[in-house]
Scaffold this motif. Structure first.
Motif, PDB file in Angstrom:
ATOM      1  N   LYS A   1       5.390  -7.193  -8.477  1.00  0.00           N
ATOM      2  CA  LYS A   1       5.018  -8.559  -8.800  1.00  0.00           C
ATOM      3  C   LYS A   1       3.595  -8.874  -8.345  1.00  0.00           C
ATOM      4  O   LYS A   1       2.931  -9.743  -8.899  1.00  0.00           O
ATOM      5  N   LEU A   2       3.129  -8.156  -7.324  1.00  0.00           N
ATOM      6  CA  LEU A   2       1.783  -8.398  -6.819  1.00  0.00           C
ATOM      7  C   LEU A   2       0.741  -7.580  -7.589  1.00  0.00           C
ATOM      8  O   LEU A   2      -0.444  -7.627  -7.278  1.00  0.00           O
ATOM      9  N   THR A   3       1.203  -6.807  -8.550  1.00  0.00           N
ATOM     10  CA  THR A   3       0.278  -6.022  -9.364  1.00  0.00           C
ATOM     11  C   THR A   3       0.312  -6.567 -10.782  1.00  0.00           C
ATOM     12  O   THR A   3       1.097  -6.119 -11.602  1.00  0.00           O
TER      13      THR A   3
ATOM     14  N   ILE B   1      -2.206  -3.401   2.098  1.00  0.00           N
ATOM     15  CA  ILE B   1      -1.107  -4.366   2.080  1.00  0.00           C
ATOM     16  C   ILE B   1      -0.072  -3.950   1.035  1.00  0.00           C
ATOM     17  O   ILE B   1       1.125  -3.845   1.319  1.00  0.00           O
ATOM     18  N   LEU B   2      -0.564  -3.667  -0.165  1.00  0.00           N
ATOM     19  CA  LEU B   2       0.356  -3.299  -1.241  1.00  0.00           C
ATOM     20  C   LEU B   2       1.116  -2.022  -0.901  1.00  0.00           C
ATOM     21  O   LEU B   2       2.318  -1.907  -1.155  1.00  0.00           O
ATOM     22  N   ARG B   3       0.369  -1.053  -0.298  1.00  0.00           N
ATOM     23  CA  ARG B   3       1.000   0.218   0.033  1.00  0.00           C
ATOM     24  C   ARG B   3       2.127  -0.008   1.047  1.00  0.00           C
ATOM     25  O   ARG B   3       3.234   0.492   0.887  1.00  0.00           O
ATOM     26  N   LYS B   4       1.820  -0.812   2.074  1.00  0.00           N
ATOM     27  CA  LYS B   4       2.839  -1.059   3.104  1.00  0.00           C
ATOM     28  C   LYS B   4       4.050  -1.800   2.514  1.00  0.00           C
ATOM     29  O   LYS B   4       5.193  -1.500   2.871  1.00  0.00           O
ATOM     30  N   ILE B   5       3.777  -2.766   1.647  1.00  0.00           N
ATOM     31  CA  ILE B   5       4.884  -3.512   1.035  1.00  0.00           C
ATOM     32  C   ILE B   5       5.780  -2.565   0.251  1.00  0.00           C
ATOM     33  O   ILE B   5       7.007  -2.591   0.350  1.00  0.00           O
ATOM     34  N   SER B   6       5.137  -1.687  -0.508  1.00  0.00           N
ATOM     35  CA  SER B   6       5.888  -0.763  -1.334  1.00  0.00           C
ATOM     36  C   SER B   6       6.627   0.267  -0.475  1.00  0.00           C
ATOM     37  O   SER B   6       7.812   0.530  -0.676  1.00  0.00           O
TER      38      SER B   6
END
Lengths: 320, 444, 278
Positions: free
Chosen positions: B149-151, B127-132
């Protein structure tokens, strides 16, 4: 590009509030009390108030134009308000020349010498009033008896409830009369009920907050209540203290003066408590029968200090 | 009694002229101008050159660090030039000009309208990778890269996700429209966000003037565990991160700390929608919903617009630029920026375009402070704007730091309220930047 | 009579007591200060402008007394005359200095540089510059809100209402540098005052490409390079689309002024060769 866009930092909208709206709002709130004073003091009240307002506005205009060389701002209503408040603090049989001197001191010394609206330390109307009180103690403490509508300078005077108290007399007027305003006193202070109507209007219009007036009322009631509890013969009831001596006028209209009262809610409460305590101290233990004016002026002097030490509740201070 | 934040706040007239209007797709422009930096943080590096062919979704600029966000082509066509353009900041910034040819999308993007709801197989890292990768940034206006912000910083742990559907700015209705039309997608986006920060509770906060959106999301949220809708009392600036956390969970971010200190992570509803599209449809952030509004406009509307479209086209679609326009604002009237021209492009953070008539544009002349304390009572951070303003005007920046100027969220409530029309926030902002510089120098 | 005696005695006693207390307080809490500090302060201009880098003249005097390397100390306001006096007090040698003056490097008058929007924020260049590029298409030029005028302690810089540009008053400018620090656009520079106040400088700080800057302002530097070529003393360099004249190398020959196609290079206080088109 004949139609150039305007660029300014945000925000791009304004509430529409203005200095004059606030000033005229207070003037409107004073109308009920003014009507009552016209009813009781008639021509005297009219002459005194008109003189005071005209003199204050006139002095402000002249000083701004010829002494400070700034753009006259008499339309903002602040000079008019000072004038009316000064008149409210005067007896209705005061000679015109004394009123003019009072107005000059109010505007000239109380307000303009500090740099005009927003910079004065003391409430201008009270500066003028106290100056007159000290300079002309006899004229300033002989109050016409209500109901003499057509006489001005020759009005028969009567004692105020507080003077009666101070002199140890016990023939106080009825409470009902005190509340409506059928008593001796300065033009604006007499009718508690009319002043409270004004108070409600000010709160409704959000021109002032409840903090200062309510704290003053509570402090005065508590302090005088304690004294009354100690010796009910020697000291007056809290009700008498609340309803007389211009306390309501002072608490609602004079102590809440924007410029000279503290900025934070906490500061306003400290300020109100201070005024309440000093008022009763002067009334009970001091030489003057009335103490509200002095109490407000004394606390005005403390306002910068209060502002420095009592800050509003900051966001995030409270840890959970 | 509905919840709200505890200190200060104002009630500006709502003027939500485009409320209830459907989201309209704006026609493709002939050319888009995509600024290379559309986020808070390090600038990006262009990875295409003049003459290159791009498709919708092609990466055109790479993030220049962790706190940065990729930029993708929002149209298909040819890169005309890389030049500078005056963007919403009022300064010339590098931007990519793309001439539009057709509408060809990158094949990796799922173009189907179907709802993709199977999130169980996707890991938090994915999820984080795709968002980034897809360049998602906070779409409420701050444009802070979402993956950052999610990290949470090490040692901090998120406990709750707060989804910001407050839209407290007057006039704007883009988020409102999105909540009405894309409720399901938003909720899946919220689930994805919850998974990425490993929390099992999310609260969607919506102000009570959007009753239909509250009802819609409440109904839909029943199917999702851990998601709640929380109606809030109307008060500006409730959409401010700190105010929102206070309103929803009654915790105040301590002065100088990050919002995560309260255990809450706040994301905008539009961001949640973009996250859904990025993760489930592999679609980069190349378009967004923008409110175009103003009392003198004939058709205030909500448009779905490709990033880089000139705002003049949006104004055209909303009925054309009225004769007596005095101000064109990117964003809402309280915190938006006045634009120098209507050729400024839409970016990832553009939530609205607001036109104000000439008469309303001009500020009134300011007079001296009458110390009425109204600014102090409306300040939602518990500051004393009258004092900060004067200190800044006199250049007393050390004192400003002691008076906690850095806590100011620049919401503009003080300016809005001041009866003397003093430009309080103008000076406070100046003071903030000076004090910020002083603090940075000290750390060196 | 009795009353007067009592009054005199009490007041006298209070006075005497206070005097004693003050005397001991002054002794007890006295702070030793190098006498030379006061002497130096006496000769300083007492403008407290901060031009020397110290917070006020007293601090400068202290710094002078403490300084190991006196040649680094300089009061821009007092100039060489004051510094030689200071040096005399300290028994040191004052270094030679060249008189400087503030120069406004923007000629974007209302006529030369059309206004493209209306600024309506607080009247402060710092505020305007933080907000955006300014009310013209040139985002480098003067914003015209007069932060330099406010900063000047010597009333030596004024806003020209017509051009909306600041003008330096030659006679009163002390080159203290307050305006240089105040200008958020870094337009004002301290330059050599020059013989008979004659100086030549590029009156533009626009770093945009020539076409862009020319479009924004008629008298902008377009970095065409003609001045660089014509200069025989290697005083002109072009960097970031902008020419700069090194005042230490410039010999005031005025060739660059003649070749400049936009008139961005300005000459001051020269006897007029021909009628200038202003």
């Amino acid at each position: 590009m004949e139609n150039k866009l305007v660029i300014s930092p945000s925000p791009h909208i304004h509430s529409g509030d203005s200095v004059s709206k606030n000033m005229y709002g207070v003037l409107i709130a004073l109308i009920p009390a003014y009507l009552v004073s016209l009813l009781f003091f008639g021509m005297g009240a009219l002459i005194v108030s008109l003189t005071s307002v005209i003199a204050c506005v006139g002095f402000e205009y002249l000083i701004q134009k010829y002494v400070l060389h700034t753009k006259p701002s008499i339309c903002d209503g602040s000079a008019m308000l000072t004038g009316l408040l000064l008149a409210f603090n005067l007896p209705s049989n005061l000679p015109v020349w004394m009123i003019v001197i009072g107005a000059l001191v109010s505007i000239g010394i109380g307000k303009m010498s500090f740099g005009g609206l927003g910079n004065n330390i003391f409430n201008p109307a009270l500066v003028g009033r106290v100056f007159l009180l000290i300079s002309f103690p006899v004229e300033m403490t002989s109050w016409p008896e209500p109901g003499q509508l057509t006489v001005y300078l020759d009005a028969i005077t009567a004692a105020t409830p507080l003077t009666i108290l101070k002199e140890g007399g016990h023939s106080l007027p009825e409470m009902q009369d005190i509340l409506i305003g059928h008593k001796g006193g300065s033009i604006g202070e007499v009718s508690v009920i009319a002043l409270l109507i004004g108070f409600v209007y000010l709160l409704y219009k959000k021109i002032i907050t409840w903090h200062i007036p309510v704290t003053i009322f509570v402090t005065v009631a508590l302090f005088s209540g304690i004294l009354y509890g100690i010796d009910s013969v020697k000291y007056a009831t809290p009700m008498i203290h609340l309803a007389t001596g211009g306390l309501v006028l002072g608490a609602v209209f004079m102590a809440t003066d924007y410029v000279t009262s503290p900025m934070s809610k906490g500061g306003m409460i400290v300020y109100g408590v201070g005024i309440g305590i000093i008022t009763i101290l002067i009334r009970v233990f001091g030489a003057y029968p009335g103490g509200v004016s002095f109490a407000i002026l004394i606390m005005n002097a403390f306002t910068p200090l209060i502002n420095m030490y009592i800050k509003p509740k900051r966001f995030g201070e409270e840890k959970k | 009694m509905l919840k709200t934040f505890r200190i200060g706040g104002i009630h500006p007239p709502e003027n939500k002229l485009s409320a209830g209007k459907k989201i309209e797709q704006l026609a493709l422009p002939d050319q888009v101008v995509i600024p290379l930096s559309q986020h808070l943080g390090a600038p990006t590096q262009a990875v295409v050159a003049k003459g290159d062919k791009v498709k919708v979704g092609t990466l055109i600029a790479k993030a220049g660090g962790f706190v940065s966000a990729n930029v993708h082509a929002s149209v298909s066509g040819t890169v005309a030039k890389i030049d500078t353009v005056v963007d919403a900041s009022g300064y010339r910034k590098p931007a990519l000009f793309i001439d539009v040819e057709g509408d060809e999308w990158e094949p990796s993007i799922d173009l189907s309208e179907e709802l993709s709801a199977h999130i169980d197989s996707i890991s938090a890292e994915d999820i984080l990778r795709k968002i980034s990768e897809n360049g998602i940034v906070g779409m409420g206006g701050a444009t802070f890269p979402t993956h950052v912000k999610l990290t949470p910083p090490s040692g901090m742990k998120a406990e709750i996700l707060i989804v910001n559907g407050v839209e407290c700015e007057p006039y704007l209705t883009a988020d409102h429209a999105l909540m009405l039309e894309k409720g399901k997608e938003i909720l899946i986006g919220v689930r994805l966000l919850m998974k990425s920060i490993q929390v099992n509770k999310a609260i969607i906060a919506i102000e009570n003037n959007k009753k239909d959106a509250i009802a819609n999301l409440e109904l839909l949220a029943r199917e999702y565990e851990g998601i709640e809708v929380c109606p809030l009392q109307m008060k500006y600036p409730q959409g401010g991160e700190k105010q929102l956390i206070d309103a929803v969970i009654s915790r105040q971010v301590p002065s100088g700390a990050l919002p995560i200190a309260t255990g809450a992570v706040v994301q905008n509803v539009a961001t949640a929608f973009a996250v859904y599209e990025a993760v489930m449809k592999n679609k980069p952030l190349i378009e967004r919903v923008v409110t175009v509004t103003g009392k003198c406009l004939t058709h205030p509307s909500n448009f779905k617009v490709r990033i880089g479209t000139s705002i003049s086209l949006l104004i055209e679609a909303a009925g054309g630029l009225p004769e007596d326009t005095g101000k064109v604002i990117g964003g809402g009237p309280m915190m938006g920026k006045a634009l120098v021209s209507t050729s400024v492009p839409i970016t990832k953070g553009s939530s609205g375009v607001l036109l104000i008539s000439r008469k309303e544009s001009q500020r009134k002349e300011s007079t001296s402070c009458i110390r009425c304390a109204k600014c102090t009572s409306v300040c939602s951070m518990g500051l004393e704007p009258f004092l900060l303003g004067t200190l800044a005007e006199r250049g007393m920046f050390e004192e400003m730091e002691k008076e906690l100027v850095m806590n100011c969220i620049e919401c503009g409530s003080c300016n809005f309220t001041c009866p003397a029309h003093r430009p309080l926030l103008d000076y406070i902002r100046l003071g903030k930047s000076k004090v910020g510089a002083i603090i940075r120098n000290r750390k060196k | 009579m009795n009353l007067i005696v009592i009054a005199v005695i009490t007041l006298g006693a209070i006075g005497a007591l206070s005097a004693v207390v003050l005397y001991f307080a002054a002794k007890k809490f006295a702070v030793f200060e190098d006498l030379r500090i006061a002497q130096i302060e006496e000769v300083l201009p007492a403008a407290n402008c901060g031009g020397c880098g110290n917070p006020g003249c007293h601090a400068f005097a202290e710094a002078c007394v403490k300084a190991e390397d006196f040649s680094k100390m300089y009061c821009p306001v007092g100039g060489a005359a004051v510094m030689s006096k200071v040096a005399a007090i300290l028994g040191k040698e004052a270094k030679e200095t060249v008189p400087m003056i503030a120069v406004v490097r923007c000629n974007g008058t209302c006529a030369h540089r059309p206004r493209t929007n209306i600024y309506d924020g607080a009247t402060s260049c710092a505020v305007a510059s933080a907000l955006y590029g300014g009310d013209t298409d040139c985002s480098y030029g003067c914003l015209g809100c007069g932060d330099c005028v406010v900063a000047c302690k010597f009333d030596a810089i004024h806003m020209n209402a017509e051009t909306r540009l600041p003008e330096v008053v030659e006679e009163t400018c002390t080159a203290c540098g307050a305006c240089v620090k105040a200008c958020p656009k870094s337009i004002i520079e301290l330059r050599k005052k020059g013989p008979k106040s004659r100086r030549i400088f590029v009156s533009c700080v626009n770093k945009d490409k020539g076409a862009l800057s020319r479009k924004a302002c008629e008298v902008s530097c377009i970095a065409c390079g003609k001045c660089e070529k014509v200069c025989e003393f290697d005083a002109i360099t072009i960097e970031n689309n902008l020419a700069y004249i090194d005042y230490n190398k410039c010999r005031l020959c005025r060739k660059c002024v003649e070749v400049c196609p936009t008139g961005a290079i300005q000459e001051l206080n020269f006897p007029s060769k021909k009628v200038e088109n202003n």
